[in-house]
Design an enzyme around this catalytic site. Structure first.
Site, PDB file in Angstrom:
ATOM      1  N   ASP A 173       0.846  -1.189   0.000  1.00  0.00           N
ATOM      2  CA  ASP A 173       0.000   0.000   0.000  1.00  0.00           C
ATOM      3  C   ASP A 173       0.886   1.245   0.000  1.00  0.00           C
ATOM      4  O   ASP A 173       2.070   1.193   0.350  1.00  0.00           O
ATOM      5  CB  ASP A 173      -0.887  -0.032   1.261  1.00  0.00           C
TER       6      ASP A 173
ATOM      7  N   ASP B  18      -0.280   5.237   0.769  1.00  0.00           N
ATOM      8  CA  ASP B  18      -0.525   6.273   1.776  1.00  0.00           C
ATOM      9  C   ASP B  18      -0.658   5.642   3.162  1.00  0.00           C
ATOM     10  O   ASP B  18      -1.518   4.798   3.396  1.00  0.00           O
ATOM     11  CB  ASP B  18      -1.792   7.053   1.419  1.00  0.00           C
TER      12      ASP B  18
END
Length: 335
Positions: free
Chosen positions: A15, A17
């Site tokens: 991932d 952010d």
């Protein structure tokens, strides 16, 4: 130095952010953890092209190419092709220009009106999505077009707070049509499956900070997962989550040896749920970094708590206590 467990996997599906960067700044330990690894960055953001994402990562110190990025818009195109059985079809896109470009690259003919009789409606976040685009999409869906959303996140995290996400805009189209879209993004498995295939990975590890998207999606895909306590999901949420990660760590670099947890007051033999349960956390290797110790404490406590929850004990009947001062400091830093 990266976490030792990363070496047991042939690729990382990561991932962005909250895991790699936060507010444009690299997350502590991310660079060291990713160095020398086969990586695919997996993001629910459908408003930026893979090249734009790669450029941003490179600017903040993560040398990245566009083929190392998997966006939910890309995954939506793949999912739409699978559902239609072809890309020799017309697509109406509610989303950014980069989403339209990806649809064209996938082989779709992008049209601008429901009157062009699109075979599929693709919807992803864009600040330019408006009533006209939503209405054209709704008309196409009412006329039989397949409906595929990039993701269903109701909110969009920003430095100012949570703004309206793609899922909230999708809800307007669902309300108008009565049709629920298929979703390509997290917490579905599609994006992770496609990302692993692109890397020819047989044993990938999903890394993320958000339990209900990153970790839930990795679990749905059948992959091991690592939750870094660097972003959205906090320590206490980890104790009761239905989305249980394989591993928990402060970040992709740091680990302290010797931490442990055990049940010191169990339910009685008459049956689960008949009494309070106390889980005692003992410290091991110490650190001046309280956030690192907090992660180690929850990493050992969570599996013990999950075991009790599976026996039928209510989370409200489980007390977490510290066996020593360092463990107390760690638990005190939980959020």
């Amino acid at each position: 130095m990266a976490l030792a467990l990363l070496a047991h996997y042939d690729a990382l599906l990561v991932d962005l952010d909250g895991t790699v960067f936060e507010g444009g700044r690299p997350v502590e330990g991310a660079a060291e953890g990713l160095e020398g690894r086969r990586v695919m960055y997996v993001t629910n953001n459908a408003s930026r092209s893979p090249q734009a994402v790669a450029d941003h990562l490179s600017e903040i110190g993560f040398s990245t190419t566009a083929d190392q990025v998997m966006t939910s818009a890309q995954a939506a195109c793949t999912l739409a092709a699978e559902q239609l059985g072809t890309t020799d079809a017309k697509a109406f896109v509610i989303g950014a220009e980069s989403f339209k470009d990806l649809a064209r690259e996938a082989g779709f003919t992008v049209v601008d009106s429901a009157d062009d009789q699109p075979d599929v409606v693709l919807q992803g976040h864009s600040p330019d999505n408006n009533w006209v685009r939503l209405s054209e999409g709704a008309l196409a869906i009412q006329r039989g077009a397949t409906y595929v959303a990039s993701n269903l996140d109701t909110t969009l995290p920003t430095e100012r707070g949570f703004m309206v996400g793609n899922g909230s805009m999708v809800a307007a189209v669902v309300s108008a049509t009565g049709v629920q879209p298929s979703s390509a993004g997290k917490p579905g498995a599609e994006m992770f499956r496609v990302a692993a295939e692109r890397l020819n990975s047989e044993r990938p590890l999903v890394v993320g900070d958000r339990l209900n998207t990153d970790i839930a999606g990795g679990i749905a895909a059948g992959y091991d997962t690592l939750c870094t306590v660097t972003g959205v999901s906090g320590h206490r949420e980890l104790l009761s989550t239905p989305h249980r990660p394989t591993f928990i760590a402060a970040n992709m670099r740091d680990h302290l040896e010797g931490w442990s947890a055990e049940v010191s007051t169990d339910v009685d033999a008459a049956g689960a749920g008949s009494g309070k349960v106390t889980v005692s956390v003992s410290s091991g290797e110490s650190s001046s970094d309280a956030t690192l110790m907090a992660a180690e404490a929850v990493a050992v406590a969570a599996p013990v708590v999950w075991q009790q929850l599976d026996r039928g004990v209510d989370i409200a009947d489980i007390d977490i206590v510290a066996a020593d001062d360092e463990a107390q400091r760690a638990i005190g830093a939980w959020r």
